[in-house]
Design an enzyme around this catalytic site. Structure first.
Site, mmCIF file in Angstrom:
data_model
loop_
_atom_site.group_PDB
_atom_site.id
_atom_site.type_symbol
_atom_site.label_atom_id
_atom_site.label_comp_id
_atom_site.label_asym_id
_atom_site.label_seq_id
_atom_site.Cartn_x
_atom_site.Cartn_y
_atom_site.Cartn_z
ATOM 1 N N GLY A 18 88.004 -60.528 -22.730
ATOM 2 C CA GLY A 18 89.047 -60.402 -21.971
ATOM 3 C C GLY A 18 90.172 -61.017 -22.656
ATOM 4 O O GLY A 18 90.345 -61.294 -23.913
ATOM 5 N N THR A 19 91.606 -60.904 -22.074
ATOM 6 C CA THR A 19 92.610 -61.431 -22.582
ATOM 7 C C THR A 19 93.748 -62.273 -21.720
ATOM 8 O O THR A 19 94.030 -61.586 -20.544
ATOM 9 C CB THR A 19 93.811 -60.272 -23.326
ATOM 10 O OG1 THR A 19 92.882 -59.393 -23.913
ATOM 11 C CG2 THR A 19 94.746 -61.021 -24.040
ATOM 12 N N VAL A 20 93.986 -63.329 -21.726
ATOM 13 C CA VAL A 20 94.871 -64.272 -21.233
ATOM 14 C C VAL A 20 95.769 -64.859 -21.825
ATOM 15 O O VAL A 20 95.123 -65.371 -22.966
ATOM 16 C CB VAL A 20 93.937 -65.013 -19.945
ATOM 17 C CG1 VAL A 20 93.284 -66.216 -20.999
ATOM 18 C CG2 VAL A 20 94.722 -65.809 -19.151
ATOM 19 N N SER A 187 89.239 -55.408 -22.815
ATOM 20 C CA SER A 187 90.622 -55.808 -22.081
ATOM 21 C C SER A 187 91.350 -54.198 -21.749
ATOM 22 O O SER A 187 91.127 -53.410 -22.111
ATOM 23 C CB SER A 187 91.468 -56.339 -22.808
ATOM 24 O OG SER A 187 91.022 -57.646 -23.539
#
Length: 213
Positions: A18-20, A187
């Site tokens: 994921g990407t945050v 993502s």
């Protein structure tokens, strides 16, 4: 960020899926995350929210396992509610980040598989903190985590300014995650943005799909 764990004396190293990201502005903070949930090469969900308010003025974003993140969210909300009931005021941003650091460290032998951004606004102004799965706590102006984090971080570093405001930070966050989605297979599918200012928080959703030729 690369996560390193030890299991039975063997080191395991990987980026969490994921990407945050989190960006500190002069008048608030922005925490943003993409919406895709994957497992073993499959897309399980295209509508997973990875940014969450904890109080009116503090929120988090996560990359990694959703189940572990949901445990963290419940624990932090309970701690924040207890703090406010006992002391009659909202917990400070760094105070909540330190509680999370202790929670994560307590699981160091079987780590919660998440990287977390904590951001918010209190009497000390806007603040962004980043924590790894074993509780390391670092304050910064901007962070990007997960498998798409290095791509997003490159965009932020190119465009970030010391005088950036929260509206500009939101645009930068969406742009950075869009670029990460183009290169990171786990993502995708849109961006949720949590904005926190002195007035409180707001959530916004941006939907888009990976472009195909």
């Amino acid at each position: 960020m690369v996560f390193i764990a030890v299991f039975n004396g063997v080191f395991a190293m990987s980026s969490l899926p994921g990407t945050v990201l989190g960006i500190k502005a002069v008048n608030g903070v922005v925490i943003a995350g993409e919406k895709r949930l994957t497992y073993d090469g499959y897309v399980l969900s295209k509508n997973t929210r990875k940014v969450h308010p904890i109080t009116k003025h503090v929120g988090i974003g996560f990359a990694g396992l959703v189940g572990d993140a949901q445990f963290i969210i419940r624990a932090l909300r309970m701690e924040a509610e207890n703090y406010e009931l006992q002391l009659g005021r909202e917990i400070r941003v760094r105070g909540l980040a330190k509680i999370l650091s202790l929670i994560l460290y307590s699981y160091k032998l079987a780590p919660l598989m998440t990287e977390v951004v904590v951001g918010g606004f209190d009497e000390k102004g806007p603040q962004i903190y980043v924590l790894d799965p074993v509780g390391s706590l670092i304050e910064d102006k901007y962070v990007a985590l997960g498998s798409g984090g290095p791509i997003a971080l490159g965009i932020i570093e190119k465009e970030y300014r010391e005088d950036i405001d929260v509206d500009e930070a939101e645009k930068l966050a969406v742009s950075a995650i869009r670029e990460a989605i183009e290169r990171d297979a786990v993502s995708g599918d849109g961006v949720d943005v949590l904005r926190i200012t002195e007035e409180g928080y707001s959530l916004r959703e941006y939907m888009f799909r990976r472009e195909t030729s």
